[in-house]
Design a protein around this motif. Sequence first.
Motif, PDB file in Angstrom:
ATOM      1  N   GLU A 114      -4.497   6.188  11.400  1.00 25.10           N
ATOM      2  CA  GLU A 114      -2.807   6.262  11.027  1.00 25.10           C
ATOM      3  C   GLU A 114      -2.206   5.542   9.440  1.00 25.10           C
ATOM      4  O   GLU A 114      -1.772   6.015   8.866  1.00 25.10           O
ATOM      5  CB  GLU A 114      -2.164   6.296  12.380  1.00 25.10           C
ATOM      6  CG  GLU A 114      -0.531   6.454  11.922  1.00 25.10           C
ATOM      7  CD  GLU A 114       0.137   6.633  13.006  1.00 25.10           C
ATOM      8  OE1 GLU A 114      -0.473   5.837  14.461  1.00 25.10           O
ATOM      9  OE2 GLU A 114       1.573   6.518  12.939  1.00 25.10           O
ATOM     10  N   ILE A 115      -3.053   5.080  10.021  1.00 24.88           N
ATOM     11  CA  ILE A 115      -2.555   3.226   8.388  1.00 24.88           C
ATOM     12  C   ILE A 115      -3.461   4.053   7.997  1.00 24.88           C
ATOM     13  O   ILE A 115      -2.747   4.504   6.567  1.00 24.88           O
ATOM     14  CB  ILE A 115      -2.699   2.480   9.354  1.00 24.88           C
ATOM     15  CG1 ILE A 115      -2.097   2.155  10.377  1.00 24.88           C
ATOM     16  CG2 ILE A 115      -3.039   1.296   7.779  1.00 24.88           C
ATOM     17  CD1 ILE A 115      -2.068   0.551  10.847  1.00 24.88           C
ATOM     18  N   LEU A 116      -4.507   4.642   7.750  1.00 21.41           N
ATOM     19  CA  LEU A 116      -5.722   4.822   6.934  1.00 21.41           C
ATOM     20  C   LEU A 116      -4.291   6.265   5.977  1.00 21.41           C
ATOM     21  O   LEU A 116      -4.713   6.066   4.786  1.00 21.41           O
ATOM     22  CB  LEU A 116      -6.825   4.752   6.569  1.00 21.41           C
ATOM     23  CG  LEU A 116      -7.737   3.238   6.357  1.00 21.41           C
ATOM     24  CD1 LEU A 116      -9.303   2.961   7.531  1.00 21.41           C
ATOM     25  CD2 LEU A 116      -7.519   2.556   5.702  1.00 21.41           C
ATOM     26  N   GLU A 117      -4.474   7.019   7.045  1.00 23.55           N
ATOM     27  CA  GLU A 117      -3.654   8.568   5.872  1.00 23.55           C
ATOM     28  C   GLU A 117      -2.783   8.271   5.641  1.00 23.55           C
ATOM     29  O   GLU A 117      -2.010   8.864   4.827  1.00 23.55           O
ATOM     30  CB  GLU A 117      -3.851   9.171   7.217  1.00 23.55           C
ATOM     31  CG  GLU A 117      -5.235  10.081   7.994  1.00 23.55           C
ATOM     32  CD  GLU A 117      -4.750  11.181   9.385  1.00 23.55           C
ATOM     33  OE1 GLU A 117      -3.553  11.205   9.869  1.00 23.55           O
ATOM     34  OE2 GLU A 117      -5.619  11.693   9.841  1.00 23.55           O
ATOM     35  N   LYS A 118      -1.308   7.505   6.352  1.00 23.54           N
ATOM     36  CA  LYS A 118      -0.631   6.852   5.795  1.00 23.54           C
ATOM     37  C   LYS A 118      -0.490   6.346   4.357  1.00 23.54           C
ATOM     38  O   LYS A 118      -0.333   6.592   3.171  1.00 23.54           O
ATOM     39  CB  LYS A 118       0.287   6.105   6.285  1.00 23.54           C
ATOM     40  CG  LYS A 118       1.904   5.440   5.621  1.00 23.54           C
ATOM     41  CD  LYS A 118       3.036   6.450   6.323  1.00 23.54           C
ATOM     42  CE  LYS A 118       4.192   6.498   5.615  1.00 23.54           C
ATOM     43  NZ  LYS A 118       5.169   6.492   5.904  1.00 23.54           N
ATOM     44  N   ALA A 119      -1.731   5.619   4.157  1.00 22.22           N
ATOM     45  CA  ALA A 119      -2.068   4.970   2.757  1.00 22.22           C
ATOM     46  C   ALA A 119      -2.021   5.660   1.912  1.00 22.22           C
ATOM     47  O   ALA A 119      -1.655   5.464   0.805  1.00 22.22           O
ATOM     48  CB  ALA A 119      -2.980   4.007   3.119  1.00 22.22           C
ATOM     49  N   ARG A 120      -3.067   7.139   2.199  1.00 21.57           N
ATOM     50  CA  ARG A 120      -3.952   7.863   1.098  1.00 21.57           C
ATOM     51  C   ARG A 120      -2.306   8.653   1.060  1.00 21.57           C
ATOM     52  O   ARG A 120      -2.101   9.148  -0.361  1.00 21.57           O
ATOM     53  CB  ARG A 120      -5.044   8.766   1.919  1.00 21.57           C
ATOM     54  CG  ARG A 120      -5.434   9.444   0.737  1.00 21.57           C
ATOM     55  CD  ARG A 120      -5.682  10.504   1.898  1.00 21.57           C
ATOM     56  NE  ARG A 120      -5.127  11.171   2.489  1.00 21.57           N
ATOM     57  CZ  ARG A 120      -5.371  12.132   3.706  1.00 21.57           C
ATOM     58  NH1 ARG A 120      -6.555  12.461   3.814  1.00 21.57           N
ATOM     59  NH2 ARG A 120      -4.523  12.667   4.617  1.00 21.57           N
ATOM     60  N   ASP A 121      -1.642   8.803   1.833  1.00 24.78           N
ATOM     61  CA  ASP A 121      -0.873   9.694   1.102  1.00 24.78           C
ATOM     62  C   ASP A 121      -0.122   9.339   0.739  1.00 24.78           C
ATOM     63  O   ASP A 121       1.011  10.121  -0.691  1.00 24.78           O
ATOM     64  CB  ASP A 121       0.159  10.375   2.552  1.00 24.78           C
ATOM     65  CG  ASP A 121      -0.561  10.512   3.661  1.00 24.78           C
ATOM     66  OD1 ASP A 121      -1.127  11.599   2.812  1.00 24.78           O
ATOM     67  OD2 ASP A 121      -0.322  11.404   4.318  1.00 24.78           O
TER      68      ASP A 121
END
Lengths: 428, 428
Positions: A114-121
């Motif tokens: 979840e954190i890595l996806e948010k970071a990518r976005d």
Amino acid sequence: MKPIKIGLLGLGTVGTGVVRLVEGHQDDLSNQVGSPISISQILVKDRSKSRNIPIDASKLTEDPWEIVRNPDIDVIVEVMGGIELTKDYILEALERGKHIVTANKDLMALHGREILEKARDKGCDVLYEASVAGGIPIIRTLIEGFSSDRITKIMGIVNGTTNYILTKMSQEGVAYADVLKEAQTLGYAEADPTSDVEGLDAARKMTILSTLGFRTDVALEHVKVKGISAVSQEDIQYAKRLGYEVKLLGIAERQDDLISVSVEPTMVKTSHPIASVNGVFNAVYVHGEAVGETMFYGAGAGELPTATSVVADLVAVVKNMKLGVNGRQSQLSYNVTKLKTDEQIASKFFLLLHVEDRAGVLAQIAQVFSDCEVSIESVMQPSTPNQSSTEIIIITHQASKAAMNNVLKAFESSSAVRKVKSVYRVEG
Amino acid sequence: MKPIKIGLLGLGTVGTGVVRLVEGHQDDLSNQVGSPISISQILVKDRSKSRNIPIDASKLTEDPWEIVRNPDIDVIVEVMGGIELTKDYILEALERGKHIVTANKDLMALHGREILEKARDKGCDVLYEASVAGGIPIIRTLIEGFSSDRITKIMGIVNGTTNYILTKMSQEGVAYADVLKEAQTLGYAEADPTSDVEGLDAARKMTILSTLGFRTDVALEHVKVKGISAVSQEDIQYAKRLGYEVKLLGIAERQDDLISVSVEPTMVKTSHPIASVNGVFNAVYVHGEAVGETMFYGAGAGELPTATSVVADLVAVVKNMKLGVNGRQSQLSYNVTKLKTDEQIASKFFLLLHVEDRAGVLAQIAQVFSDCEVSIESVMQPSTPNQSSTEIIIITHQASKAAMNNVLKAFESSSAVRKVKSVYRVEG
């Protein structure tokens, strides 16, 4: 040049190390990244507490949101620990375009995706080298160093507390409970040692390592976990006689697209490089199809070793900022997660059995193994004078976990076996 | 998506491995970099030679300039070896805006600075992970993993041939010349083994590692080199009796801004992690002020291990291409190179002396050490029946190299010492 501004969440052991390194190595750091790095704000539990290091009191705050929402701060360094609340701070910081460096294995093991996806976005970096094996740069090694290879096995001694306990038990013959007490006095074990000794801490780290190594999302519930609280001095002494050391190993394996991940006390052949990793040291052994055997060894915890990894991540984030490429280097898993069944997980096993002291017992036991299609590599019957029950040690050839479970089940109703005293996986 | 086109210079052992990995792991690679990677042209010595792997003959050329000047090629992978001519190809490729991945330690040790400066000026990447310790990602570890730390010591077993020879001599008691012959038969040693056994290969690798670790330009002529051809079975057996193994170690040290780099056969305490690195394996031990002790272990050579590092570099180059940040991540040294004098280089020493067999000899020898201000840690006098000359082994405390040279000079005119049979640095 405009300094890069850091918000530091937490000023415990690792946080203090981060302040020391950033201040002590300022010249080296700015030579590398091209501008000064400044710790602008620090979250503490109690502003009035006295500190080991000189800190400008005006930088301290007890309110995490003040840091997370501070528009001047470029990077959040999270070394406070905790899971749900900490996740909220980090997601909010990402929402506001701040990059994250964290040492938080619990957070990354449970909410990494979840954190890595948010970071990518949001075009932000999230780096977490310090979350596994403190000073050993194993995460960038898995992401970058072995990007070209297919990793087939990762074995890790990733918990210093349990390795300290097992090393002491092995080298000094002291009982588990006594070593644990000593480790608590020395600060190597927590007052409540459950998370370490029952393998949960190691399991969280293996979740992170196997996700990266196999490029597939491994969740904590995928990891089979067994701790060291049942490891006896007897087991360790028999292991040594047979040329093994007992280690709490995280073991992640991949065959084709099937994986398995476990944490369990394991008998490791003394000739294997990981067998001689002692005390609070950590090591991660990686086998790749192409690269073969490699191992990475170092301090797994401690103020400065862990801070080394945190600040190395900080250097990487700041370099990315200068290049304008944040949030584009992190790697989300792209393989589908398929777990091996117990039929597909194979290893050698060590068994210590209490058996009846009468003729024909060994034949009866051998028959059980044979019926379950587990073949025996060696049998040892240590002499135990003046006892009606005697001990047998068996080491098997490679066998599936399912087959071994069948053996153990058959022993429950066997007239030959009084008790299965211990069962270990064998490596090396 | 448009494939990234590679020009491969060399199709020997490593080149073949690169082809195998790029073709075998195509899916994994393009998942990571976002486009296919295609080997478009390959330099070979003889187009008509038959190969171990299927290769489209139209890709082969015997003319390096055809590849270097091919405008379609994005990245040159150089695994042909050689120095001056190879440098010309690489500089020309950089001039034309091509990125470079090389496994060439000789080239990087001798002309690294010139090549990296050219790359920076042209906005190109030059990566060379495979040039030291084959499959161990030690170069990115030094650049990135320890960017935050001050490295104070690097010790490397970076030459597989000599480590194989010393391991065999230690484990099987075979003489140097016999093991060398066997290693040549097995392909672990070259027909002309000089560069390996006299330490030159290791010295070139230590030049690269110390330049990166200390962020200062270390040249080959800064490295003091001694090979293993004088290591005797006697030395190894005495070492073992005292708890040491003889290893050819590259040792780079830094104190404040002073450095020293050497390659020499060294007695390493068996408890030190590098002492148990055996056979053709390589290991690099790194000590940092903050991180403490770390060690990285793996295959030092071989088709696939070395290719793993080459292709990992290729992945990094292609990622940088996608981000448009080539040529901006490489790190030129920024510290001035200041070498320690012999007065400033300190270690323990092992000496094996042939001495007169008469009363008072030991006192006379001890006086020499005392006069030269070298203090003795231990003395051993193995019994040698029926001999007029007898042997004495001395291990010193930390002493400067200059002081030790004074001791050796004094022994030349001493009536007590017939011959200094061997002198080793001691570590661990």
